[in-house]
Design an enzyme around this catalytic site. Structure first.
Site, mmCIF file in Angstrom:
data_model
loop_
_atom_site.group_PDB
_atom_site.id
_atom_site.type_symbol
_atom_site.label_atom_id
_atom_site.label_comp_id
_atom_site.label_asym_id
_atom_site.label_seq_id
_atom_site.Cartn_x
_atom_site.Cartn_y
_atom_site.Cartn_z
ATOM 1 N N GLU A 7 -0.630 -8.007 -2.268
ATOM 2 C CA GLU A 7 -1.891 -7.500 -1.681
ATOM 3 C C GLU A 7 -3.086 -8.294 -2.207
ATOM 4 O O GLU A 7 -4.111 -7.728 -2.594
ATOM 5 C CB GLU A 7 -2.067 -6.007 -2.002
ATOM 6 C CG GLU A 7 -0.907 -5.158 -1.532
ATOM 7 C CD GLU A 7 -1.121 -3.658 -1.714
ATOM 8 O OE1 GLU A 7 -2.257 -3.226 -1.983
ATOM 9 O OE2 GLU A 7 -0.126 -2.925 -1.601
ATOM 10 N N GLU A 19 3.034 2.374 -6.483
ATOM 11 C CA GLU A 19 2.055 2.882 -7.462
ATOM 12 C C GLU A 19 2.501 4.141 -8.206
ATOM 13 O O GLU A 19 1.738 5.097 -8.325
ATOM 14 C CB GLU A 19 0.713 3.131 -6.762
ATOM 15 C CG GLU A 19 0.154 1.886 -6.112
ATOM 16 C CD GLU A 19 -1.207 2.104 -5.441
ATOM 17 O OE1 GLU A 19 -1.673 3.244 -5.398
ATOM 18 O OE2 GLU A 19 -1.790 1.118 -4.977
HETATM 19 C C1 XIL Z 1 -5.522 0.446 1.745
HETATM 20 C C2 XIL Z 1 -5.875 -0.036 3.149
HETATM 21 O O1 XIL Z 1 -6.203 -1.389 3.089
HETATM 22 C C3 XIL Z 1 -7.025 0.773 3.701
HETATM 23 O O2 XIL Z 1 -7.254 0.436 5.060
HETATM 24 C C4 XIL Z 1 -6.737 2.259 3.587
HETATM 25 O O3 XIL Z 1 -7.864 2.997 3.996
HETATM 26 C C5 XIL Z 1 -6.363 2.642 2.166
HETATM 27 O O4 XIL Z 1 -5.275 1.835 1.732
HETATM 28 N N1 XIL Z 1 -2.870 -0.383 -2.536
HETATM 29 C C6 XIL Z 1 -1.976 -0.276 -1.497
HETATM 30 C C7 XIL Z 1 -2.458 -0.348 -0.109
HETATM 31 O O5 XIL Z 1 -0.766 -0.216 -1.739
HETATM 32 O O6 XIL Z 1 -1.691 0.434 0.766
HETATM 33 C C8 XIL Z 1 -3.916 0.032 0.006
HETATM 34 O O7 XIL Z 1 -4.332 -0.207 1.334
HETATM 35 C C9 XIL Z 1 -4.743 -0.725 -0.996
HETATM 36 C C10 XIL Z 1 -4.294 -0.439 -2.398
#
Ligand code: XIL
Length: 386
Positions: A287, A174
C-alpha cells in the site's frame, strides 16, 4: 540553488508523451539551457519487469472507466492491482444474507482484461466490517462458535467466487498493535474468549478456510508500520511462525508502507524485509504512499486518517515534491536491493487527486501527469546494477 525537475517537466499526459527539459545545469553554468526534448514516459511494469510486479489500488471510478485517465495510467503501468475497497466486508457483504458482487466482479474483470495479477484485499479486518457481523439477532455479542461460523461463510463465499481468478489474498489485515501483541478487536475478544491459548485462533481459522476455498491461492498477512516498529515486525514474524508450525498455508507478509517524507528509515525498511523473509515467506509492499504533510498522525489506522485532517496546501510545492522524489528514490533503492525477497510493490492509489490521505503522496499529480517522484523511481531502477 538546484531547480526542481517538476518545474521543468511538463507533459501531454493523456497521450502518454512527456516533454521534459534536459537536466538543469548549476546556476553558475553560463551556457544557455538546451531546448526541451521529448522522451517517452516509460511504463513502470516494463521498468520493473525483471524485479517485481508493480501496481496500484484501483477504486471504483477507475474500474468503471468514470476515471478514464486514471484507468489509462493503470493499464499502461501496472502488472498487478488491488481493489481499494470493493472486496472489503462492508462493501461486498453488507447484510447477513446479502452479498453485493457487482463492484468486485468489475475489478476482477478489469484485471483480467488488462493482464494484471489480481490481489484480494481483505477478508478479516476490524475496520470496514459491519457491526452486525459481531452480534446476534437480538443485538447481543455472538458466541465464539457463531462468529467462527460467520467468518467461515464469508471467506468461503468470497474466496470461492473468485477461485482461480484472484491470485492472492490479504487473509488477515492489521491484527497487530504497535507493541506486537494482538489488537483487542471483536475478532480477538469473541473468538479468543479471554484465553491466551485461543487469541490467535481467528487467524489460524481464516487462513485454513481461505486455503480450502481456493487451494491454489496465495495467502498473506498484511499490516502497517512493520518497517517502523520492530516489536510490530516481530509480532508479524510470530504470526507467520505460528501458522507454519501448525502446517497452515501462509505465502507472504505485506508491508503496507504508508510512509512520510522522513520515514521509514533505510534500516527500518531493510530490517522488516530481511526479518520477515527469513521466515521463508515472500515479502510484498502492498500500500505504498508517502505523506507530504509534515505534521500529524503517522500510522495508517483509518479511524485516525482523513483526507481533511491531512490536507496540506503546500504539498504540491517544488520543494515538497523534491523531498518526495528523494524519499521514493531511497525506498526504491532498498526495494531493488532486496528484489529477491520482494515479489510485488503496490501503490495505494494512482494519482494524488484520489489518494486516501490527501496531500500529494503518489507518482502522478491531480492532472494525471507523472511527477518528479515518478522519474526518480525510474532512475533508481536504472542506477542499480543487477
Ligand atoms: C483505505 C481506503 O484507501 C479508503 O478509501 C477507505 O475509506 C479506508 O481504507 N490500510 C488498509 C487499506 O489496509 O484498506 C486502507 O484503505 C488504508 C489503510
Amino acid at each position: 540553488m538546484r531547480a526542481s525537475l517538476s518545474l521543468l517537466a511538463f507533459t501531454c499526459a493523456l497521450s502518454g508523451r512527456l516533454c521534459v527539459a534536459q537536466t538543469p545545469r548549476p546556476a553558475e553554468d553560463p551556457r544557455p539551457s538546451a531546448p526541451a526534448t521529448e522522451q517517452e514516459v516509460p511504463a513502470l511494469k516494463k521498468v520493473f519487469e525483471d524485479l517485481f510486479l508493480i501496481g496500484g489500488a484501483l477504486n471504483r471510478n477507475v474500474v468503471t472507466g468514470r476515471d478514464a485517465a486514471g484507468a489509462a495510467i493503470a493499464v499502461k503501468h501496472f502488472s498487478t492491482a488491488t481493489a481499494e475497497n470493493d472486496l472489503k466486508w462492508q462493501l461486498i457483504h453488507p447484510q447477513l444474507d446479502r452479498y453485493d458482487w457487482e463492484p468486485a466482479d468489475g475489478y476482477v474483470a478489469f484485471c483480467e482484461k488488462n493482464r494484471m495479477v489480481a490481489i484480494g484485499h481483505c477478508l478479516v479486518w476490524h475496520s470496514q466490517v459491519p457491526r452486525w457481523v459481531f452480534r446476534d439477532d437480538s443485538g447481543n455479542p455472538l458466541t465464539r462458535d457463531a462468529l467462527l461460523a460467520r467468518m467461515k461463510d464469508h471467506i468461503v463465499a468470497v474466496v470461492g467466487r473468485y477461485r482461480g481468478r484472484i491470485q492472492g489474498w490479504d487473509v488477515v489485515n492489521e491484527a497487530l498493535d504497535e507493541n506486537g501483541a494482538l489488537r483487542g478487536t471483536p475478532w480477538v475478544r469473541i473468538i479468543g474468549e479471554g484465553s491466551a491459548d485461543k487469541q490467535y485462533d481467528f487467524i489460524e481459522h481464516a487462513f485454513r478456510w481461505a486455503h480450502e476455498a481456493d487451494p491454489d491461492a496465495e495467502l498473506f498477512y498484511n499490516d502497517y508500520n512493520l518497517e517502523v516498529s520492530r516489536a510490530k515486525c516481530d509480532g508479524a514474524v510470530a504470526i507467520v511462525k505460528r501458522l507454519q508450525s501448525k502446517g497452515i498455508r501462509i505465502d507472504g507478509v505485506g508491508i503496507q508502507l504508508h510512509g512520510g517524507l522522513g520515514y521509514p528509515s533505510i534500516e527500518g525498511l531493510e530490517h522488516a524485509i530481511t526479518t520477515l523473509a527469513a521466515t521463508g515467506v515472500e515479502v510484498m509492499i502492498t500500500e505504498l504512499d508517502i505523506r507530504t504533510q509534515a505534521r500529524g498522525y503517522r500510522g495508517a489506522d483509518i479511524g485516525k486518517v482523513s483526507r481533511k485532517s491531512t490536507s496540506d496546501p503546500g504539498a504540491a510545492s517544488a520543494e515538497t515534491q523534491k523531498k518526495l522524489a528523494d524519499k521514493y528514490a531511497e525506498i526504491f533503492s532498498v526495494l531493488i536491493e532486496h528484489r529477491k525477497e520482494i515479489s510485488r510493490v503496490t501503490f495505494w492509489g494512482i494519482h494524488d487527486g484520489a489518494s486516501w490521505i490527501g496531500g500529494s503522496p503518489l507518482l502522478f499529480d491531480r492532472s494525471y501527469k507523472p511527477k518528479e517522484a515518478f522519474f526518480s523511481v525510474v532512475k533508481a531502477s536504472r542506477e542499480r546494477q543487477y
